[in-house]
Scaffold this motif. Structure first.
Motif, PDB file in Angstrom:
ATOM      1  N   SER A 291     -29.733  -9.437   1.718  1.00 45.05           N
ATOM      2  CA  SER A 291     -28.294  -9.680   1.754  1.00 45.05           C
ATOM      3  C   SER A 291     -27.877 -10.592   0.602  1.00 45.05           C
ATOM      4  O   SER A 291     -26.869 -10.354  -0.062  1.00 45.05           O
ATOM      5  CB  SER A 291     -27.897 -10.299   3.094  1.00 45.05           C
ATOM      6  N   ASN A 292     -28.653 -11.619   0.346  1.00 49.79           N
ATOM      7  CA  ASN A 292     -28.353 -12.535  -0.767  1.00 49.79           C
ATOM      8  C   ASN A 292     -28.418 -11.821  -2.112  1.00 49.79           C
ATOM      9  O   ASN A 292     -27.614 -12.091  -3.004  1.00 49.79           O
ATOM     10  CB  ASN A 292     -29.305 -13.723  -0.761  1.00 49.79           C
TER      11      ASN A 292
ATOM     12  N   GLU B 278     -25.269  -9.713  -2.406  1.00 50.36           N
ATOM     13  CA  GLU B 278     -24.127 -10.587  -2.674  1.00 50.36           C
ATOM     14  C   GLU B 278     -24.131 -11.045  -4.126  1.00 50.36           C
ATOM     15  O   GLU B 278     -23.084 -11.119  -4.770  1.00 50.36           O
ATOM     16  CB  GLU B 278     -24.144 -11.794  -1.734  1.00 50.36           C
TER      17      GLU B 278
ATOM     18  N   ASP C 159     -21.241 -10.526  -6.848  1.00 50.97           N
ATOM     19  CA  ASP C 159     -20.704 -11.725  -7.487  1.00 50.97           C
ATOM     20  C   ASP C 159     -20.679 -11.562  -9.010  1.00 50.97           C
ATOM     21  O   ASP C 159     -19.639 -11.751  -9.647  1.00 50.97           O
ATOM     22  CB  ASP C 159     -21.553 -12.932  -7.077  1.00 50.97           C
TER      23      ASP C 159
ATOM     24  N   THR D  27     -16.182  -3.813   1.238  1.00 52.05           N
ATOM     25  CA  THR D  27     -17.146  -4.653   0.543  1.00 52.05           C
ATOM     26  C   THR D  27     -16.437  -5.139  -0.717  1.00 52.05           C
ATOM     27  O   THR D  27     -16.042  -4.341  -1.562  1.00 52.05           O
ATOM     28  CB  THR D  27     -18.411  -3.855   0.177  1.00 52.05           C
TER      29      THR D  27
ATOM     30  N   ALA E 242     -15.257  -8.871  -3.314  1.00 52.35           N
ATOM     31  CA  ALA E 242     -15.392 -10.273  -3.703  1.00 52.35           C
ATOM     32  C   ALA E 242     -13.996 -10.816  -3.955  1.00 52.35           C
ATOM     33  O   ALA E 242     -13.186 -10.175  -4.627  1.00 52.35           O
ATOM     34  CB  ALA E 242     -16.245 -10.411  -4.954  1.00 52.35           C
TER      35      ALA E 242
ATOM     36  N   GLN F  41     -16.182 -15.332  -3.448  1.00 51.09           N
ATOM     37  CA  GLN F  41     -16.625 -15.266  -2.053  1.00 51.09           C
ATOM     38  C   GLN F  41     -16.826 -13.791  -1.747  1.00 51.09           C
ATOM     39  O   GLN F  41     -15.898 -12.994  -1.808  1.00 51.09           O
ATOM     40  CB  GLN F  41     -15.601 -15.880  -1.108  1.00 51.09           C
ATOM     41  N   VAL F  42     -18.071 -13.409  -1.418  1.00 51.46           N
ATOM     42  CA  VAL F  42     -18.434 -12.015  -1.227  1.00 51.46           C
ATOM     43  C   VAL F  42     -18.437 -11.660   0.247  1.00 51.46           C
ATOM     44  O   VAL F  42     -18.919 -12.433   1.079  1.00 51.46           O
ATOM     45  CB  VAL F  42     -19.828 -11.740  -1.852  1.00 51.46           C
ATOM     46  N   GLU F  43     -17.917 -10.469   0.556  1.00 49.28           N
ATOM     47  CA  GLU F  43     -17.922  -9.940   1.912  1.00 49.28           C
ATOM     48  C   GLU F  43     -18.599  -8.581   1.870  1.00 49.28           C
ATOM     49  O   GLU F  43     -18.099  -7.644   1.240  1.00 49.28           O
ATOM     50  CB  GLU F  43     -16.483  -9.800   2.435  1.00 49.28           C
ATOM     51  N   LEU F  44     -19.779  -8.474   2.505  1.00 49.51           N
ATOM     52  CA  LEU F  44     -20.515  -7.216   2.542  1.00 49.51           C
ATOM     53  C   LEU F  44     -20.243  -6.499   3.855  1.00 49.51           C
ATOM     54  O   LEU F  44     -20.307  -7.098   4.920  1.00 49.51           O
ATOM     55  CB  LEU F  44     -22.021  -7.462   2.427  1.00 49.51           C
TER      56      LEU F  44
END
Length: 111
Positions: A31-32, A35, A39, A89, A91, A106-109
């Protein structure tokens, strides 16, 4: 006999806990990594395609925006994001008004 069963149960619990911790660490790492890809691509997309003269202080850049930019010649690394929702999905890129550059994302997956 009860001691042997108790030892086996304890070993099974320890094994299950180890497997669970390992699974969650790998999931968090993946996940990181995703992201981070969003980003980096969103910051670059912002610099190239968004006007900092707009009155908004935050800009939403979706995975769909990044994929469309790739179709126009960009080379954003979006591997691993194939199964993510293209519009959910995203940012949120916050700009620094002193220089017009991306300050933070700020990322939203939604994968």
């Amino acid at each position: 006999m009860k001691k042997i069963i108790a030892v086996i149960v304890i070993l099974l619990l320890i094994g299950a806990a180890f497997i669970g911790v390992t699974y969650f660490q790998n999931t968090e790492k993946q996940s990181n990594e995703l992201e981070k890809k969003i980003d980096v691509a969103s910051r670059d997309y912002f610099e190239k395609y968004v006007s900092a003269n707009d009155s908004a202080n935050t800009y939403k850049i979706t995975l769909q925006d990044l994929e469309e930019a790739n179709m126009q010649g960009e080379k954003y690394d979006l591997k691993g994001l194939e199964h993510c929702d293209k519009t959910q999905t995203f940012a949120d890129v916050t700009i620094d008004y002193t220089n017009g550059k991306a300050k933070k994302t700020q990322v939203e997956l939604k994968c």
